[in-house]
Design a protein around this motif. Sequence first.
Motif, short mmCIF file in Angstrom:
data_model
loop_
_atom_site.label_atom_id
_atom_site.label_comp_id
_atom_site.label_asym_id
_atom_site.label_seq_id
_atom_site.Cartn_x
_atom_site.Cartn_y
_atom_site.Cartn_z
N ARG A 33 113.27 -49.14 -2.84
CA ARG A 33 114.25 -49.83 -1.99
C ARG A 33 114.19 -49.39 -0.52
O ARG A 33 115.03 -49.78 0.28
CB ARG A 33 115.68 -49.67 -2.53
N SER A 34 113.21 -48.56 -0.17
CA SER A 34 113.05 -48.16 1.23
C SER A 34 112.05 -49.10 1.92
O SER A 34 111.56 -50.05 1.32
CB SER A 34 112.55 -46.72 1.32
N SER A 35 111.78 -48.84 3.21
CA SER A 35 110.80 -49.62 3.97
C SER A 35 109.65 -48.71 4.39
O SER A 35 109.84 -47.52 4.62
CB SER A 35 111.44 -50.23 5.22
N VAL A 36 108.44 -49.29 4.47
CA VAL A 36 107.26 -48.52 4.88
C VAL A 36 106.56 -49.24 6.02
O VAL A 36 106.67 -50.46 6.18
CB VAL A 36 106.28 -48.31 3.71
N ASP A 37 105.83 -48.46 6.82
CA ASP A 37 105.05 -48.99 7.94
C ASP A 37 103.57 -48.76 7.69
O ASP A 37 103.14 -47.62 7.52
CB ASP A 37 105.45 -48.32 9.26
N PHE A 38 102.79 -49.85 7.67
CA PHE A 38 101.33 -49.75 7.63
C PHE A 38 100.84 -49.90 9.07
O PHE A 38 100.77 -51.01 9.60
CB PHE A 38 100.72 -50.87 6.77
N SER A 39 100.54 -48.77 9.72
CA SER A 39 100.06 -48.82 11.11
C SER A 39 98.59 -49.22 11.13
O SER A 39 97.79 -48.67 10.37
CB SER A 39 100.24 -47.46 11.79
N CYS A 40 98.23 -50.16 12.02
CA CYS A 40 96.89 -50.72 11.99
C CYS A 40 96.49 -51.27 13.36
O CYS A 40 97.31 -51.87 14.06
CB CYS A 40 96.86 -51.85 10.93
N MET A 41 95.23 -51.03 13.72
CA MET A 41 94.63 -51.63 14.93
C MET A 41 93.28 -52.22 14.53
O MET A 41 92.58 -51.68 13.67
CB MET A 41 94.43 -50.57 16.02
N PHE A 42 92.90 -53.35 15.16
CA PHE A 42 91.60 -53.95 14.84
C PHE A 42 90.92 -54.45 16.11
O PHE A 42 91.54 -54.57 17.17
CB PHE A 42 91.77 -55.08 13.82
N ASP A 43 89.61 -54.74 15.98
CA ASP A 43 88.82 -55.22 17.12
C ASP A 43 87.71 -56.12 16.60
O ASP A 43 87.29 -56.00 15.45
CB ASP A 43 88.23 -54.05 17.90
N TYR A 44 87.23 -57.03 17.47
CA TYR A 44 86.14 -57.95 17.10
C TYR A 44 85.48 -58.41 18.38
O TYR A 44 85.93 -58.13 19.50
CB TYR A 44 86.69 -59.15 16.31
N SER A 45 84.40 -59.11 18.22
CA SER A 45 83.61 -59.54 19.37
C SER A 45 84.42 -60.48 20.25
O SER A 45 85.12 -61.37 19.76
CB SER A 45 82.33 -60.26 18.91
N ASP A 46 84.28 -60.28 21.56
CA ASP A 46 85.10 -61.05 22.49
C ASP A 46 84.79 -62.54 22.47
O ASP A 46 85.66 -63.36 22.79
CB ASP A 46 84.89 -60.51 23.91
N TYR A 47 83.57 -62.89 22.08
CA TYR A 47 83.22 -64.31 22.12
C TYR A 47 83.69 -65.05 20.87
O TYR A 47 83.49 -66.26 20.76
CB TYR A 47 81.71 -64.49 22.33
N ARG A 48 84.28 -64.34 19.92
CA ARG A 48 84.81 -64.98 18.72
C ARG A 48 86.27 -65.42 18.95
O ARG A 48 86.99 -64.83 19.76
CB ARG A 48 84.79 -64.03 17.53
N ILE A 49 86.66 -66.46 18.22
CA ILE A 49 88.05 -66.95 18.30
C ILE A 49 88.74 -66.65 16.97
O ILE A 49 88.24 -67.05 15.90
CB ILE A 49 88.09 -68.45 18.59
N LEU A 50 89.85 -65.91 17.04
CA LEU A 50 90.57 -65.49 15.84
C LEU A 50 91.24 -66.69 15.18
O LEU A 50 91.88 -67.50 15.83
CB LEU A 50 91.62 -64.44 16.22
N LYS A 51 91.05 -66.77 13.85
CA LYS A 51 91.61 -67.89 13.10
C LYS A 51 92.77 -67.44 12.19
O LYS A 51 93.86 -68.01 12.26
CB LYS A 51 90.52 -68.53 12.26
N THR A 52 92.53 -66.40 11.35
CA THR A 52 93.53 -65.98 10.36
C THR A 52 93.58 -64.46 10.27
O THR A 52 92.53 -63.79 10.33
CB THR A 52 93.18 -66.53 8.96
N THR A 53 94.79 -63.93 10.11
CA THR A 53 94.97 -62.50 9.83
C THR A 53 95.84 -62.36 8.59
O THR A 53 96.80 -63.12 8.42
CB THR A 53 95.64 -61.77 11.01
N TYR A 54 95.50 -61.39 7.73
CA TYR A 54 96.34 -61.18 6.54
C TYR A 54 96.11 -59.80 5.92
O TYR A 54 95.08 -59.16 6.14
CB TYR A 54 96.14 -62.28 5.50
N TRP A 55 97.15 -59.37 5.21
CA TRP A 55 97.10 -58.15 4.40
C TRP A 55 97.06 -58.58 2.94
O TRP A 55 97.80 -59.48 2.52
CB TRP A 55 98.35 -57.29 4.61
N PHE A 56 96.22 -57.91 2.17
CA PHE A 56 96.16 -58.26 0.75
C PHE A 56 96.11 -56.99 -0.11
O PHE A 56 95.75 -55.91 0.34
CB PHE A 56 94.95 -59.15 0.45
N LYS A 57 96.47 -57.20 -1.35
CA LYS A 57 96.45 -56.13 -2.34
C LYS A 57 95.60 -56.61 -3.52
O LYS A 57 95.91 -57.64 -4.13
CB LYS A 57 97.88 -55.82 -2.81
N PRO A 58 94.50 -55.89 -3.86
CA PRO A 58 93.68 -56.31 -4.99
C PRO A 58 94.50 -56.31 -6.28
O PRO A 58 95.37 -55.46 -6.48
CB PRO A 58 92.58 -55.25 -5.04
#
Length: 408
Positions: A33-58
């Motif tokens: 019943r508590s809250s958690v923080d998943f701290s995250c930073m990402f990077d990709y090539s500048d000439y690409r255009i970002l389409k989708t971002t998501y977190w998943f659990k297998p």
Amino acid sequence: MFYISILLQLLLSAAVASWLVSYYPRSICAFERSSVDFSCMFDYSDYRILKTTYWFKPEAHQKQDGSQVGISAYNSEAAKIHQLYKNRTAYANRDKNCSLQLHNVSKSDTGMYFFRFETYSSRGKYTGPGGINLSVAVLPFRVTVKTKKVNEHIHEGDSVTLTCSTENCTPTQEPFAWFKNQRLIPEATDSVLQITSVSHDDFGNYSCGLKNSSTTSADEILLDVRYSPKNVKIAVLSSGKIQEGNSLTLICKSNANPAVTNYSWFMIKEANVSYIGSDREFSIKSASQKDGGQYFCIAKNDMGSQNSTVTPLKVEDGLLNLTRRKLNVICLHLYRRKLFTSKKQPAEQTPAVTVTEEIYENLRKSPESEENLTTYVTYVDLRLPSSTSDRPHCNSQDVIYSLLSYKD
């Protein structure tokens, strides 16, 4: 041609190197019943255009290394968020910041979480390796005791470790609170309570919890420290002063774990020590002068033994006390008689009468009963406090010869 091939490899390496995801922390333990923080930073090539971002659990049947995409805990396309995570997540939604908050954590949320982003290029997809492992602590707290000994009792001097934990994992980001016999131990604020050398004072029931919460362990655990008898002393049970003919009981008291299994009683009189009993209580049904002396007891268990301090016992002479009581009655009678006489004849001047004379007067034997009486003479030093009233005054140095008569 050779140089062109090398150049293409360098460009490809640089492009791949720019695709990355960093997580912090790599492992999280959180309460239900508590809250958690998943701290995250990402990077990709500048000439690409970002389409989708998501977190998943297998899912349980999938590989847990991120190579297989599982259910979406968060997705920039809201319709793709799994029902279990609806309205429970908050995404940072800032440039190259992929941090995620997960609220109202439950036991079913336990597992690995990965961040993945996709561009409009068919080959522009990337999952951050490693991920974050979430463990959910299930209350209540519990206390475990560990020593270097295996399947043995804890003795004084042993090193003991008490650990406060919950099922699955134990969060350590908040200060802990430890309790002994339901009283706070102020100096203990970690999840582990270390006692390098236990003593009999450490014996008791222990529990734990978070310092800023009322939640504690469901059950206390006993730290069963075994020790030899301590604080051995004698308690005397008697009604008032110990006089000849009265009964009394001596009790040997102590603190010990395990309980005392053997008691020994001794009496010291005229430099002689005599063994007199083997029970916890030593009783005298009818005290006499010969029972006067010094007493001590020894308490013993499997861990050792200890002597009590010596307790003096004085038995007072019964005849002397009887005489004192009779004299008190006589003095009280004389005092009342004098008051009665003074009230009856207020104006009449009477010569002063000494206490001794009045006592002799009241103790004079009548002729008709003289032959049926046996007379004893008792010498008593009668001491009365000074007074300014009309009460007869007895000087502390006067010796009164009183005739106390008893019938045969």
